[in-house]
Design a protein around this motif. Structure first.
Motif, short mmCIF file in Angstrom:
data_model
loop_
_atom_site.label_atom_id
_atom_site.label_comp_id
_atom_site.label_asym_id
_atom_site.label_seq_id
_atom_site.Cartn_x
_atom_site.Cartn_y
_atom_site.Cartn_z
N PRO A 58 0.84 -1.20 0.00
CA PRO A 58 0.00 0.00 0.00
C PRO A 58 0.87 1.25 0.00
CG PRO A 58 -0.80 -1.59 1.60
CD PRO A 58 0.52 -2.11 1.12
N TRP A 59 0.45 2.26 -0.74
CA TRP A 59 1.27 3.47 -0.88
C TRP A 59 0.42 4.70 -0.68
CZ3 TRP A 59 1.02 7.65 -4.24
CH2 TRP A 59 2.12 8.52 -4.21
N GLY A 60 0.97 5.65 0.08
CA GLY A 60 0.37 6.96 0.19
C GLY A 60 -0.81 7.05 1.13
N ARG A 61 -1.50 8.17 1.03
CA ARG A 61 -2.61 8.46 1.92
C ARG A 61 -3.79 7.54 1.67
NH1 ARG A 61 -2.59 15.09 2.24
NH2 ARG A 61 -0.34 15.36 2.17
N PRO A 62 -4.59 7.33 2.74
CA PRO A 62 -4.47 7.88 4.10
C PRO A 62 -3.39 7.17 4.92
CG PRO A 62 -6.39 6.46 3.95
CD PRO A 62 -5.84 6.56 2.56
N TRP A 63 -2.69 7.95 5.77
CA TRP A 63 -1.68 7.42 6.68
C TRP A 63 -2.33 7.18 8.04
CZ3 TRP A 63 3.01 6.29 4.65
CH2 TRP A 63 3.36 6.92 3.45
N ARG A 64 -2.00 6.03 8.66
CA ARG A 64 -2.59 5.71 9.97
C ARG A 64 -1.52 5.11 10.86
NH1 ARG A 64 -7.64 2.01 8.62
NH2 ARG A 64 -8.05 2.29 10.84
N HIS A 65 -1.73 5.17 12.17
CA HIS A 65 -0.85 4.54 13.13
C HIS A 65 -1.20 3.06 13.23
CE1 HIS A 65 1.21 8.08 14.56
NE2 HIS A 65 0.05 8.72 14.66
N ARG A 66 -0.16 2.23 13.42
CA ARG A 66 -0.41 0.79 13.50
C ARG A 66 -1.34 0.45 14.66
NH1 ARG A 66 1.33 -3.64 16.17
NH2 ARG A 66 1.50 -5.61 15.03
N GLU A 67 -1.15 1.10 15.83
CA GLU A 67 -2.02 0.83 16.97
C GLU A 67 -3.46 1.20 16.67
OE1 GLU A 67 2.05 0.78 18.29
OE2 GLU A 67 0.87 2.17 17.08
N GLU A 68 -3.64 2.20 15.84
CA GLU A 68 -4.98 2.66 15.49
C GLU A 68 -5.73 1.63 14.66
OE1 GLU A 68 -4.86 6.25 13.26
OE2 GLU A 68 -6.88 5.98 12.44
N ILE A 69 -5.00 0.89 13.83
CA ILE A 69 -5.67 -0.06 12.95
C ILE A 69 -5.65 -1.48 13.50
CG2 ILE A 69 -5.20 1.32 10.90
CD1 ILE A 69 -2.90 -0.43 10.23
N GLY A 70 -4.87 -1.75 14.56
CA GLY A 70 -4.85 -3.07 15.16
C GLY A 70 -3.91 -4.02 14.47
N ALA A 71 -3.49 -5.05 15.20
CA ALA A 71 -2.48 -5.97 14.69
C ALA A 71 -2.97 -6.77 13.48
CB ALA A 71 -2.03 -6.92 15.80
N SER A 72 -4.20 -7.22 13.50
CA SER A 72 -4.67 -8.07 12.40
C SER A 72 -4.81 -7.27 11.11
CB SER A 72 -6.02 -8.71 12.77
OG SER A 72 -6.99 -7.72 13.06
N GLU A 73 -5.34 -6.06 11.19
CA GLU A 73 -5.47 -5.24 9.98
C GLU A 73 -4.10 -4.80 9.49
OE1 GLU A 73 -7.63 -1.14 8.38
OE2 GLU A 73 -8.00 -1.85 10.42
N ALA A 74 -3.19 -4.52 10.45
CA ALA A 74 -1.83 -4.16 10.06
C ALA A 74 -1.16 -5.31 9.33
CB ALA A 74 -1.01 -3.75 11.28
N ALA A 75 -1.35 -6.53 9.83
CA ALA A 75 -0.76 -7.70 9.17
C ALA A 75 -1.32 -7.87 7.76
CB ALA A 75 -1.00 -8.96 10.00
N ALA A 76 -2.60 -7.57 7.58
CA ALA A 76 -3.19 -7.64 6.25
C ALA A 76 -2.56 -6.62 5.31
CB ALA A 76 -4.70 -7.43 6.31
N LEU A 77 -2.04 -5.54 5.88
CA LEU A 77 -1.33 -4.52 5.09
C LEU A 77 0.16 -4.83 4.97
CD1 LEU A 77 -3.05 -1.35 6.58
CD2 LEU A 77 -3.38 -2.25 4.26
N GLY A 78 0.59 -5.95 5.57
CA GLY A 78 1.98 -6.36 5.48
C GLY A 78 2.87 -5.70 6.51
#
Length: 334
Positions: free
Chosen positions: A50-70
């Motif tokens: 994933p590239w560019g906006r929107p930018w988010r904090h990893r804690e904000e999106i949670g571990a599982s969603e972050a893992a889905a984003l790599g």
């Protein structure tokens, strides 16, 4: 060779280009310094992350969603924009017009904003983003949903590997070297299993030695790191620095069970002992056995080599291995 056209009207948006691997320095920066084009003329790459906006904090999106984003470790911030952006050198694009007012927060130039700043000159469709600011690689990124790739059915020309000197024309460590070192160091650390490493003498020790001493325990015992690749004798090292395939980015596969750690082929070629790398005359080539004595810069700068920190952290954060407790603790120390 491929050609990119507008998904709206079919207008040509590039010259014929060859697909290659995304350079490891693609996400590196050099604050307040002029940066050249990221991609070599006549090439393009696809950024799988994933590239560019929107930018988010990893804690904000949670571990599982972050893992889905790599992303498997805290990384600030996390890009959640589109995947598979097409990355080209600005000079290889055609048929677009730039809207500077759509630039994001920039310093002296333009960067990606909330809306595409590049429009198709034919129909006005927003097709991508142009970046040209201090500390930022000069790139054009086409949105994969706004362009269509057309294969021309023509094989790309042969591209010989030319060793890349570690020092840029201004006498500094080349950012392509420091970024390649950051990516490779992340993989070296993961391959070490937390054990001490013994590096080859010369430039590999210059690149990785201080970081390895700081981050891994002292030996003995050591896990040996060697060089492997086309034309080199077989080594018994447990980890080997190898060239990455120019087109796929895949590492050259050594015989045996050694763990390969890829480097860009031009960097690897210099490490493997390419010898003379100074410029040749404008016309013709140097006679055999003749070495120039008018180097435009020193062999090494007067300051220490540092692997590019953001590239190191980004690579580690995107490796599933970072979830191992010992490697996560090392990542947190960075």
């Amino acid at each position: 060779m491929d050609l990119f056209v507008c998904a709206g009207c079919g207008a040509e948006l590039s010259v014929p280009v060859e697909r290659v691997a995304l350079p490891p320095e693609a996400h590196a920066s050099n604050p307040h310094a002029w940066m050249p084009a990221l991609m070599e003329p006549g090439t393009y790459a696809v950024d799988p992350d994933p590239w560019g906006r929107p930018w988010r904090h990893r804690e904000e999106i949670g571990a599982s969603e972050a893992a889905a984003l790599g992303v498997y470790a805290p990384l600030y911030p996390v890009a959640t924009g589109p995947r598979n952006m097409v990355v080209l050198a600005p000079g290889d694009t055609r048929g677009t017009r730039l809207l500077p007012e759509r630039s994001g927060d920039s310093c002296l130039g333009v960067v990606a904003g909330d809306e595409p700043g590049l429009l198709c000159a034919g129909c006005g469709l927003g097709v991508g983003f142009r970046e040209d600011d201090c500390g930022v690689w000069q790139t054009v990124r086409y949105d994969p949903g706004a362009v269509v790739r057309r294969s021309l059915g023509v094989p790309p020309p042969a591209a010989p590997v030319r060793p890349l000197p570690p020092v840029d024309p201004e006498g500094h460590w080349d950012v392509r070297w420091t970024a390649a070192a950051g990516t490779a160091l992340a993989r070296l650390l993961a391959a070490s299993g937390g054990r001490a490493l013994r590096l080859p003498a010369g430039l590999p020790t210059v690149m990785f030695g201080r970081a390895v001493e700081r981050l891994l325990p002292a030996g003995p015992p050591f896990l040996t790191v060697g060089l492997a690749g086309p034309g080199l004798p077989r080594t018994d090292a447990g980890i080997v620095l190898v060239p990455a395939d120019r087109r796929t980015g895949e590492p050259w596969r050594p015989a045996g069970e050694a763990v390969p750690v890829p480097l860009p082929a031009p960097v690897w070629a210099r490490l493997a002992g390419a010898g003379e790398t100074s410029p040749t005359p404008v016309s013709g080539t140097l006679p055999a056995q003749v070495v120039r004595d008018d180097y435009p810069h020193p062999d090494r700068p007067a300051y220490l080599f540092h692997p590019e920190r953001s590239t190191l952290r980004r690579t580690l954060a995107r490796m599933p291995e970072v979830r191992q407790p010992w490697l996560r603790a090392l990542y947190d120390r960075l």
